[in-house]
Motif scaffolding. Structure first.
Motif, short mmCIF file in Angstrom:
data_model
loop_
_atom_site.label_atom_id
_atom_site.label_comp_id
_atom_site.label_asym_id
_atom_site.label_seq_id
_atom_site.Cartn_x
_atom_site.Cartn_y
_atom_site.Cartn_z
N THR A 1 -2.98 -4.48 -9.28
CA THR A 1 -1.95 -3.91 -8.41
C THR A 1 -2.18 -2.41 -8.34
N PHE A 2 -2.49 -1.93 -7.15
CA PHE A 2 -2.73 -0.51 -6.94
C PHE A 2 -1.42 0.15 -6.53
N ARG A 3 -1.03 1.18 -7.28
CA ARG A 3 0.23 1.86 -7.03
C ARG A 3 -0.05 3.32 -6.67
N VAL A 4 0.39 3.71 -5.47
CA VAL A 4 0.27 5.09 -5.01
C VAL A 4 1.61 5.75 -5.21
N ALA A 5 1.68 6.67 -6.17
CA ALA A 5 2.96 7.29 -6.51
C ALA A 5 3.39 8.28 -5.43
N GLU A 6 4.70 8.49 -5.37
CA GLU A 6 5.25 9.43 -4.40
C GLU A 6 4.82 10.85 -4.75
N THR A 7 4.40 11.61 -3.74
CA THR A 7 3.95 12.98 -3.94
C THR A 7 4.18 13.75 -2.65
N PRO A 8 4.43 15.04 -2.70
CA PRO A 8 4.69 15.80 -1.46
C PRO A 8 3.40 16.09 -0.70
N ARG A 9 3.56 16.29 0.62
CA ARG A 9 2.43 16.73 1.43
C ARG A 9 2.05 18.16 1.01
N VAL A 10 0.74 18.43 0.97
CA VAL A 10 0.25 19.67 0.39
C VAL A 10 -0.37 20.55 1.47
N TYR A 11 -0.19 21.86 1.30
CA TYR A 11 -0.75 22.85 2.20
C TYR A 11 -1.62 23.82 1.39
N VAL B 1 -1.25 -0.45 5.73
CA VAL B 1 -2.33 0.45 6.17
C VAL B 1 -3.42 0.55 5.10
N LEU B 2 -3.00 0.53 3.84
CA LEU B 2 -3.95 0.70 2.75
C LEU B 2 -4.69 -0.58 2.40
N ARG B 3 -4.10 -1.72 2.66
CA ARG B 3 -4.73 -2.98 2.23
C ARG B 3 -6.12 -3.20 2.82
N PRO B 4 -6.38 -2.88 4.10
CA PRO B 4 -7.75 -3.07 4.62
C PRO B 4 -8.80 -2.17 3.96
N GLU C 1 1.01 -1.07 -3.65
CA GLU C 1 2.35 -0.49 -3.56
C GLU C 1 2.20 0.99 -3.29
N SER C 2 3.00 1.52 -2.38
CA SER C 2 2.90 2.93 -2.00
C SER C 2 4.27 3.57 -1.99
N ASP D 1 -13.99 2.63 -7.41
CA ASP D 1 -14.30 3.04 -6.04
C ASP D 1 -13.08 2.87 -5.13
N THR D 2 -12.31 1.83 -5.38
CA THR D 2 -11.11 1.61 -4.57
C THR D 2 -10.08 2.72 -4.81
N ILE D 3 -9.92 3.12 -6.07
CA ILE D 3 -9.00 4.22 -6.38
C ILE D 3 -9.45 5.49 -5.68
N THR D 4 -10.77 5.77 -5.72
CA THR D 4 -11.30 6.96 -5.03
C THR D 4 -11.04 6.88 -3.53
N SER D 5 -11.25 5.70 -2.95
CA SER D 5 -11.03 5.52 -1.52
C SER D 5 -9.56 5.74 -1.15
N LEU D 6 -8.64 5.24 -1.97
CA LEU D 6 -7.21 5.44 -1.70
C LEU D 6 -6.83 6.90 -1.85
N ASN D 7 -7.41 7.60 -2.83
CA ASN D 7 -7.15 9.03 -2.97
C ASN D 7 -7.63 9.81 -1.76
N GLU D 8 -8.84 9.47 -1.28
CA GLU D 8 -9.37 10.15 -0.10
C GLU D 8 -8.52 9.86 1.13
N SER D 9 -8.05 8.64 1.24
CA SER D 9 -7.19 8.30 2.38
C SER D 9 -5.90 9.08 2.33
N ALA D 10 -5.33 9.24 1.12
CA ALA D 10 -4.13 10.05 0.99
C ALA D 10 -4.42 11.51 1.33
N GLY D 11 -5.61 11.99 0.95
CA GLY D 11 -5.98 13.35 1.28
C GLY D 11 -6.10 13.60 2.76
#
Length: 890
Positions: free
Chosen positions: A384-394, A329-332, A319-320, A349-359
């Motif tokens: 169930t992996f949940r990616v919480a809503e967060t703003p794009r960062v600069y 996009v995240l499921r693969p 869930e994203s 490792d999956t959580i780390t991979s999802l964090n890097e993908s978000a980065g």
């Protein structure tokens, strides 16, 4: 120094403060010191005072005002026994004042107030006819602190932990606290049998010396590790996962056999991690108990575990809450499959991979959580992996701290992000690798990420610890290649903090001498363009092995020249390097060994004699100028250019000689390497390289290769271990005849061997670097095992000799001559055994060797030792089992 010697002279009264601290043997994970020690005496050598004669505190029951009936109005308060403190100061510590009513309860309260100040060793209060008499005995002043018996921990390690200090007031509570701190220091060293006995030596004017008598005891080992409740895995399997090991003779040098409470807690986490990786989601450590053995020297550790049932993965959901990251996009990116055994590390490792993908999409602070739907009936865990809503960062700003010598711009120009850019984890990681590759700072450098002034802002920070980047080395050593050698070098890799490299070196050995100067500017005019210049003179004495195994100098090559270099990046990982070089080579032979005197006068009276030197060496002598231009295409994703542990590197190089000068050729080389960090500090690497040189010159005679001897490739030690220097590839062996009938010698030491080099080569290597403990890393030891393979070939067969010598008759004036083998000598001369030359080793068949070695960054320079055995070789190759080098780069 003993206490008796330290405190001799004068009559002194000594009082023991604390008894020796002994560890109890209670069955508990963490052990505490026994109850607070009692007061004891240490007698001065001049006179011993019996313990019964020592003054003691007056108990409250014996104080007339606090223990006997009596009340009344206080008219005055008198203080006696005080030495340093004024009476008014003593009175200020109690609440009782003239004009107030005195009662036994208020007397007790005054006693407690005075003892609470920790300024007094003894206090008594009496009330008589309106007068409150306060009798005090002040605590002594510390003259000095003395440590005795400490050998494993020196004074400079213990003294900072002691709160008592000279010119302070001595108190029992502070002494007890200091004992506890010293004991804790020894526990950290694994010495749980250590005891500390503090004593005082009384001096004049109410001063004391405080002595801590320490008995360090042996290092407490872990004698046995017991595990109860395990059914799925054996004790040995579980012990292998722990950092703590049982003390055995085979682990004599290991530091993990000592008992450490912190390591005990860590081992519990290791056990839990091991079971969670193998699917036991309900595993828990019921208890972990450490007990001292009856002899109070070692520990026995007992774990009680509860394994639980083994689970499998169920349905995996994603869930994203981020608009740019759809679940499809995240499921693969999730490697978990329904039906696989549950693995907690795979989830992390999956959580780390999802964090890097978000980065990658600019979401630096993406919050990825995982929830489980556990079915105890089917023994499945559905994550169930949940990616919480967060703003794009600069990137708000980049902070650099700790660089006292290196300029800020040297570090900032390695960042792949600028202030105001969208955040990107790949670019942050690349920036970290580039800064690490400079070699100016500590290992394991990290770029930290912190929240900025707004939710959509991130601050990147790097704290650097600068290393010494300059070196002045003067080393001498012995090398199996060079024999005796001396090296003097001066190098600064961060000249004036600008990242520039300046170097100068002088090398001298039995077979080579060189002087080199070099300068490199990595960023010309603050642009990403590197330029450099090198000047050098190199004298090389090539050699062969003659009869008897001795080295014989064949030709001498003196090279004087220089090189101009420039490099520019084409992409983030691809760069182009250009160079121009100009060399003057002078190749000569020893005239006394290889020249003969033919009949007749003139300047050509002495000429190179093929019978003595060989036609291939006679053709190599002369002076020539080489003017060459070249380039290198470098593709590199290495995380560290100096000590890589992951990434790839591919280099294609070509050099064309012929822009003027006497030599014309095209030299092409290709090499590639790949590194893997396989875990637990092991680094596996593979590399392959190959080269070919093509001459644009015509052959200088029949059987003469157009590529000159000094321009060819050579292969052997140290490129391919297990073989001698120039021990692989084409060569000419001169084999002597034992008689005139053609019997050839088979004794290797009687055969003269001349390596000729080749026009083509290849080389491959696989190596595994083995990690050592902290002590090994501090010494700079890096052992490894390896497999090498390679070949050198492609040379045109030279003209060979097969002769019989003809010695003149005794008394005649003629000189020795030669005739082709099988031909009769002239009349009047005697045939003697000659030699036959054979051309060997010109084959592309791989030579393979296997072995082990170790690098050591010793105080005398880098040291390398290798033991390698050749598994395959060609006829004529020279092998070598053991090689070592000191004072040279490897």
């Amino acid at each position: 120094m003993t206490a008796n010697k330290a405190f001799s002279g004068g009559k002194r009264l000594c009082t023991m403060l604390l008894v020796g601290t002994i560890l109890g043997g209670t069955a508990a994970p963490a052990l505490a010191q026994q109850a607070a020690p009692a007061v004891q005496q240490r007698a001065a050598p001049a006179a011993k005072t019996p313990a019964a004669a020592q003054p003691s505190a007056v108990p409250a029951a014996q104080a007339p005002a606090a223990g006997l009936p009596g009340t009344g109005i206080v008219r005055s308060i008198a203080v006696t026994g005080n030495q340093r403190l004024e009476p008014e100061t003593v009175i200020s510590y109690i609440k009782l004042r003239p004009g107030e009513t005195y009662t036994p309860e208020r007397g007790d309260e005054a006693l407690k107030d005075l003892f609470a100040t920790e300024l007094f060793a003894d206090v008594g209060i009496r009330y008589n006819d309106g007068v409150v008499a306060v009798e005090v005995r002040e605590n002594p002043v510390i003259n000095r602190i003395v440590l005795e018996g400490n050998k494993r921990l020196k004074d400079d390690k213990i003294t900072p932990e002691i709160r008592l200090a000279p010119r302070q007031i001595f108190t029992r509570s502070k002494a007890r606290a200091d004992v506890a701190r010293i004991i804790e220091l020894y526990r950290r060293q694994g010495r749980f049998a250590a005891t500390v006995e503090p004593k005082i030596v009384q001096l004049e004017q109410n001063r004391v010396d405080v002595v801590f008598e320490i008995q360090e005891g042996p290092r407490s080992k872990v004698r046995q590790i017991n595990i109860l409740g395990n059914e799925k895995f054996s004790d040995g399997e579980l012990r292998s996962e722990m950092l703590t090991k049982q003390a055995r003779l085979t682990r004599f040098f290991s530091s993990n056999t000592s008992y450490d409470p912190d390591r005990l807690a860590f081992d519990q986490q290791k056990l839990r991690q091991f079971y969670l990786i193998n699917g036991y989601a309900d595993f828990r450590v019921v208890s972990a108990v450490a007990e001292l053995t009856p002899d109070r020297r070692d520990f026995i550790i007992t774990y009680v575990v509860e394994e639980g049932d083994r689970y499998k993965f169920g349905d995996v959901k994603v869930e994203s809450g981020i608009r740019d990251l759809k679940p499809d996009v995240l499921r693969p990116l999730i490697p978990i499959k329904d039906g696989d055994w549950f693995n907690a590390k795979l989830v992390e490792d999956t959580i780390t991979s999802l964090n890097e993908s978000a980065g990658l999409f600019g979401y630096a602070f993406a919050d990825v959580q995982v929830g489980y739907d556990r079915d105890k009936d089917t023994h499945t865990m559905s994550p169930t992996f949940r990616v919480a809503e967060t703003p794009r960062v600069y990137v708000e700003r980049i902070d650099i701290n700790g660089n006292t010598n290196t300029r800020d711009k040297v570090i900032r120009r390695e960042f792949r992000l600028a202030e105001g850019d969208p955040f990107n984890t790949i670019r942050v990681k690349r920036s970290q690798d580039r800064i690490q590759s400079l070699g100016f700072f500590q290992e394991k450098l990290e770029v930290e990420q912190e929240q900025g002034t707004a939710p959509d802002r991130v601050v990147l920070g790097v704290d650097v610890e600068e290393r010494s980047t300059g070196s002045l080395e003067l080393s001498a050593g012995f090398s199996s290649l060079e024999r005796f050698l001396v090296n003097l070098s001066v190098r600064q890799r961060n000249f004036m903090g600008k990242g520039q490299e300046l170097r100068a070196s002088v090398n001298y050995s039995t077979y080579s001498k060189s002087v080199e100067l070099g300068f490199t500017e990595p960023y010309l005019f603050d642009r990403n363009i590197a330029v450099g210049v090198d000047l050098y003179r190199k004298d090389l004495n090539s050699f062969n092995f003659t009869r008897g195994g001795d080295r014989n100098t064949t030709y001498e090559q003196v090279t004087t020249g220089g090189q101009l270099r420039a490099g520019v990046p084409l992409t983030e990982y691809l760069s182009l390097a250009l160079r121009y070089g100009l060399n003057l080579d002078e190749v000569s032979l020893d005239e006394d060994l290889f020249f003969s005197d033919p009949d007749g006068p003139g300047p050509l009276a002495r000429q190179c004699d093929p019978l003595l030197a060989g036609r291939y060496l006679c053709d190599a002598i002369g002076d020539r100028t080489t003017s060459s231009v070249g380039y290198s295409l470098v593709y590199s994703t290495l995380n560290n250019s100096l000590r890589p542990s992951r990434g790839n590197r591919v280099v294609l190089s070509q050099d064309f000689a012929g822009l003027g000068g006497d030599v014309k050729y095209l030299r092409t080389k290709l090499n590639a390497a790949k590194y893997w960090n396989v875990g637990s500090g092991f680094i596996f690497s593979t590399s392959a390289e190959g080269g070919y040189i093509h001459s644009f010159e015509d052959s200088r005679g029949p059987g003469i290769d157009p590529v000159r001897l000094t321009d060819r490739f050579f292969l052997g030690e140290p490129q391919i271990r297990g073989f001698d220097i120039r021990g692989v590839g084409p060569r000419v062996q001169r084999i002597p005849y034992l008689d005139v009938n053609g019997t050839l010698s088979t004794e290797r030491r009687q055969i003269t061997d001349d390596p000729l080099g080749g026009r083509a080569y290849y080389l491959a290597r696989a190596e595994l670097e083995i990690p050592l403990g902290a002590s090994g890393r501090e010494l700079g030891l890096r052992p490894s095992i390896f497999v090498d393979a390679g070949a050198l070939f492609g040379l045109k067969a030279p003209p060979l000799l097969n002769v019989t010598f003809c010695d003149p008759a005794v008394g005649s004036a003629g000189a020795r001559s030669s005739v082709p083998f099988g031909t009769a000598c002239p009349t009047g001369s005697t045939a003697t055994p000659g030699f036959r030359e054979e051309f060997l080793g010109d084959t592309s068949k791989p030579r393979i060797s296997i072995g082990a070695g170790v690098n050591w960054n010793s105080p005398f320079g880098p040291f390398r030792i290798d033991i390698a055995r050749a598994l395959t070789k060609a006829r004529g190759d020279d092998t070598k089992l053991f090689t070592f080098n000191v004072g040279t780069a490897f």
